[in-house]
Structures are given as structure tokens and as C-alpha cells.
Write an enzyme that holds these catalytic residues in place. Structure first.
Site, PDB file in Angstrom:
ATOM      1  N   CYS A  74       0.839  -1.251  -0.084  1.00  0.00           N
ATOM      2  CA  CYS A  74       0.076  -0.045  -0.081  1.00  0.00           C
ATOM      3  C   CYS A  74       0.919   1.200   0.069  1.00  0.00           C
ATOM      4  CB  CYS A  74      -0.740   0.058   1.135  1.00  0.00           C
ATOM      5  SG  CYS A  74      -1.906   1.506   1.521  1.00  0.00           S
ATOM      6  N   CYS A  77       0.278   3.403   3.173  1.00  0.00           N
ATOM      7  CA  CYS A  77       0.880   3.142   4.839  1.00  0.00           C
ATOM      8  C   CYS A  77       2.092   3.690   4.863  1.00  0.00           C
ATOM      9  CB  CYS A  77       1.082   1.544   4.599  1.00  0.00           C
ATOM     10  SG  CYS A  77      -0.556   0.765   5.145  1.00  0.00           S
ATOM     11  N   ASN A 178     -14.108   8.939  -2.144  1.00  0.00           N
ATOM     12  CA  ASN A 178     -14.753   7.791  -2.698  1.00  0.00           C
ATOM     13  C   ASN A 178     -14.519   6.636  -1.738  1.00  0.00           C
ATOM     14  OD1 ASN A 178     -15.260   9.229  -4.994  1.00  0.00           O
ATOM     15  ND2 ASN A 178     -13.296   8.954  -6.060  1.00  0.00           N
ATOM     16  N   HIS A 189      -6.822   1.801   1.584  1.00  0.00           N
ATOM     17  CA  HIS A 189      -6.091   2.715   2.570  1.00  0.00           C
ATOM     18  C   HIS A 189      -7.309   3.833   2.707  1.00  0.00           C
ATOM     19  CE1 HIS A 189      -2.934   3.913   5.379  1.00  0.00           C
ATOM     20  NE2 HIS A 189      -3.427   4.668   5.603  1.00  0.00           N
ATOM     21  N   HIS A 191      -8.702   7.128   2.537  1.00  0.00           N
ATOM     22  CA  HIS A 191      -8.120   8.382   1.986  1.00  0.00           C
ATOM     23  C   HIS A 191      -8.974   9.160   1.295  1.00  0.00           C
ATOM     24  CE1 HIS A 191      -7.742   5.984  -1.551  1.00  0.00           C
ATOM     25  NE2 HIS A 191      -7.498   7.112  -2.447  1.00  0.00           N
TER      26      HIS A 191
HETATM   27 ZN   LIG Z   1      -2.278   1.510   3.841  1.00  0.00          ZN
END
Ligand SMILES: [Zn+2]
Length: 364
Positions: A74, A77, A178, A189, A191
Site C-alpha cells: 500500500c 501506509c 470515494n 487505505h 483516504h
Molecule cells: Zn495502507
């Protein structure tokens, strides 16, 4: 409380900006981005649709953007040995950085103009696109944040709204989230994103045109304030406190759609008072948790702030948040098909009054 948030601006390996919003003064933000990154992609191209009088952004470079990577890769992260992501720190509270695959940008080289018919004006897609990481925890959601953290996110949104509004060519700032693969999210993640558009968006133009004609035929009255006043004491309220009211509008077009207004009219997020910023989290979290509780599975949604344009019609605008989900029943999505996508006519399968009642009845 504003003073308690520590803001640190740094630069990523390819020159993009990264801004930390930390809840403690002792956060150390000296980590450097040690990746080798290609230069930013070429700017997108804007083409004007003469039939609809709207701009279309052609951003072919976005085809290569990261798509649903495994959690271990990711990019949002915190960075660690063996995994260097977009945020070169072992932990963070809220972090905002320029999107590596932006729809609008002032960084990349400009694409040479294409030969187009003279009634299709085109120009570079200058502007700015940012990513807002709400938390360093991969496996949570906005609904899982604390009110304190929502307050920090609000500070970041307000800060970015003010800053992007000052960039040359930016005409409107849109902060949005979204959520869910059903919406097309490419990273799990938690966001959101911020777009600094190089024009006023069609939806905002129409809303402000409606507000202008309403004022002209109603002794200067405010259309948005009238909508809020009419809904505030009615059967479509979902949640409220002293500063905010969340309701399903009488004219909802999505199966579950909630609008969230501050009780005081302001043009944008930067204009909210400390008390209003602090009061937003409890109401918004309540709405999100009701949505997640409705069918017992995480609800996909689009949530976005309607803010005043940077330069024009600011007196007509009334900051508010609009949120909707395409999920109309467990396991069933509403798709934008013929009537909606081709003609702009929404057919809503759920009565707004029933939607509001169902959301109120969810125990949170
Ligand atoms: Zn992440």
C-alpha cells in the site's frame, strides 16, 4: 485547538509536496523520500464540449496508476524497511501530498496541442490534485476515526482549500472521498482527494444559477438557507447538533443521499469557526455509522464538499457536504444506466422519507 496541530511541509523524491498535520507538537518530520521516481507525467488536456458547454479532461497517463495493490504494498501506509511508500515516516496522523497521477497539474510538461475543430477550444489541464490520508491505519475507514481525528482532517481540508485557492488558475477547490470498490476506489487505505479545478464545475455553476434566480424572485433570499430551514425540523433529518444538520433532501436522486449543512452560511471550509469545525465530526460520524449499519456491510459512498468558486459568485454559495451511496439494497447497486448516464434523469428507487427513517432507525 487549531494551534495544537503541527503543520510540516516537505518534498517527495520527484518534487511533489507532502504536508503533515500532526496532533502532537513533538512529531519529528525529518525523514527523506529515498525512492527513485520518474518525473511527473505530462499535464492533462482540457477540451471544451460545445454541446454541453463543459470542459472534459483527457488524462491518458492515469491508465498506469496503482490499482488495488496488496496491503503489504500500500503506497499510503507508513514507510518501513523494505517498503517505501508515498509517506516517508514510520507513522503519521493526517498527511496530504500531491497526487502522483494527477488529473490536473502545473508540474508535468505540457502536451503539444492536438489539431481540433475550431469550435473545440483546448488548453492544458493545469491545477492541482492532492491525496489526503486520514490515518496511518490501513484497515479502518473514515467512520472508524475519532472526533478528534475528524477535527484534524477538517484543519487539513481548510488549509488546503485556502492554499489551493491562492494558486494561479485554480477556480474551485473540491475536497471529497470515494469509498469502496463499487465506487471505483483503487486503494483501500482510508483516504480522500482534493481537486483544484482550473474552471468552475458544471454542477456548481448550475446550483449558483439557481440560487441567483431564487434570490431575484424572493427579495434576495438564500436558496440554500431556505432548503436547510425547510428540512431542519422535518421528517427527513438523519442527525443534528447545535451547528450542523444532516438530512435526506426531498429531491434526493440516489437511494441513500444525505446533505450536511452548517447552520451559519459560509462560503468555504476555511471560513468555518473553531466551534463549527469541532461540531462537524460527531454529526458526520453518526451519519457514516448509520450508513454502514443499514445493511450490516461497509457502505460504498461518494462524499464531497460543495464550496464557493475561488473568484466568482462567492456570495451566492453556501458550504455544505453532499454524500450518496449507489447501494439500494443488500447486494444490489444502482447503476447509472440509460436515463441517468445518457439523459441526466435520475430514477430513485427509494422514497427520501423512507431513506431518512431507515437511517434514523439504525442503532449506532
Ligand atoms: Zn495502507
Amino acid at each position: 485547538m487549531t494551534g495544537e496541530i503541527k503543520r510540516t511541509v516537505t518534498t517527495l523524491a520527484d518534487g511533489r509536496e507532502l504536508i503533515y498535520f500532526d496532533e502532537t507538537d513533538d512529531a519529528c518530520r525529518t525523514g527523506s523520500d529515498d525512492r527513485v521516481l520518474p518525473p511527473p507525467p505530462a499535464a492533462s488536456e482540457l477540451r471544451h464540449d460545445p454541446l454541453l458547454d463543459e470542459w472534459v479532461a483527457i488524462a491518458a497517463h492515469r491508465q498506469t496508476r496503482t490499482h488495488l495493490p496488496p496491503a503489504a504494498e500500500c503506497p499510503l501506509c507508513p514507510s518501513r524497511a523494505g517498503h517505501l511508500g508515498e509517506i516517508p515516516a514510520p507513522d503519521y496522523d493526517v498527511a496530504v501530498f500531491e497526487n502522483r497521477f494527477p488529473s490536473f497539474s502545473h508540474r508535468g510538461e505540457q502536451v503539444p496541442p492536438t489539431m481540433l475543430p475550431e469550435f473545440v477550444p483546448s488548453r492544458p489541464g493545469t491545477g492541482r490534485c492532492e491525496v489526503v490520508c486520514f490515518t496511518s491505519s490501513h484497515d479502518t475507514s473514515f467512520a472508524g476515526l475519532t472526533s478528534r481525528r475528524v477535527r484534524t482532517v477538517m484543519e487539513a481540508w481548510a488549509d488546503r482549500t485556502a492554499e489551493l485557492s491562492g494558486l494561479p488558475g485554480v477556480e474551485q477547490v473540491f475536497c471529497f472521498e470515494n469509498r469502496g470498490e463499487e465506487i471505483g476506489v483503487t486503494l483501500h487505505h482510508p483516504h480522500g482527494q482534493i481537486y483544484g479545478y482550473p474552471f468552475v464545475t458544471p454542477r456548481t455553476r448550475r446550483m449558483l444559477a439557481s440560487a441567483r434566480s431564487y434570490a431575484e424572485s424572493n427579495d434576495g433570499a438564500d436558496l440554500f438557507a431556505a432548503v436547510l430551514a425547510a428540512e431542519q425540523s422535518g421528517e427527513r433529518v438523519v442527525a443534528a447538533n447545535a451547528h450542523w444538520t444532516a438530512f435526506v433532501p426531498a429531491f434526493a436522486r440516489w437511494p441513500f443521499e444525505v446533505h450536511l449543512y452548517p447552520h451559519r452560511k459560509v462560503a468555504d471550509l476555511a471560513a468555518l469557526s473553531d466551534a463549527e469545525r469541532a461540531a462537524f465530526g460527531p454529526v458526520y460520524l453518526d451519519v457514516l455509522r448509520r450508513l454502514d449499519g443499514l445493511f450490516g456491510v461497509p457502505m460504498p459512498y461518494v462524499s464531497g464538499w460543495q464550496q464557493a468558486p475561488v473568484r466568482i459568485d462567492r456570495h451566492l454559495a453556501y458550504l455544505h457536504l453532499q454524500l450518496f451511496t449507489p447501494r439500494r439494497a443488500p447486494g444490489r447497486l444502482k447503476y447509472l444506466a440509460g436515463s441517468e448516464a445518457a439523459m441526466g434523469v435520475f430514477i430513485n428507487d427509494v422514497r427520501p422519507e423512507d431513506a431518512a427513517r431507515m437511517l434514523r432507525e439504525v442503532s449506532v
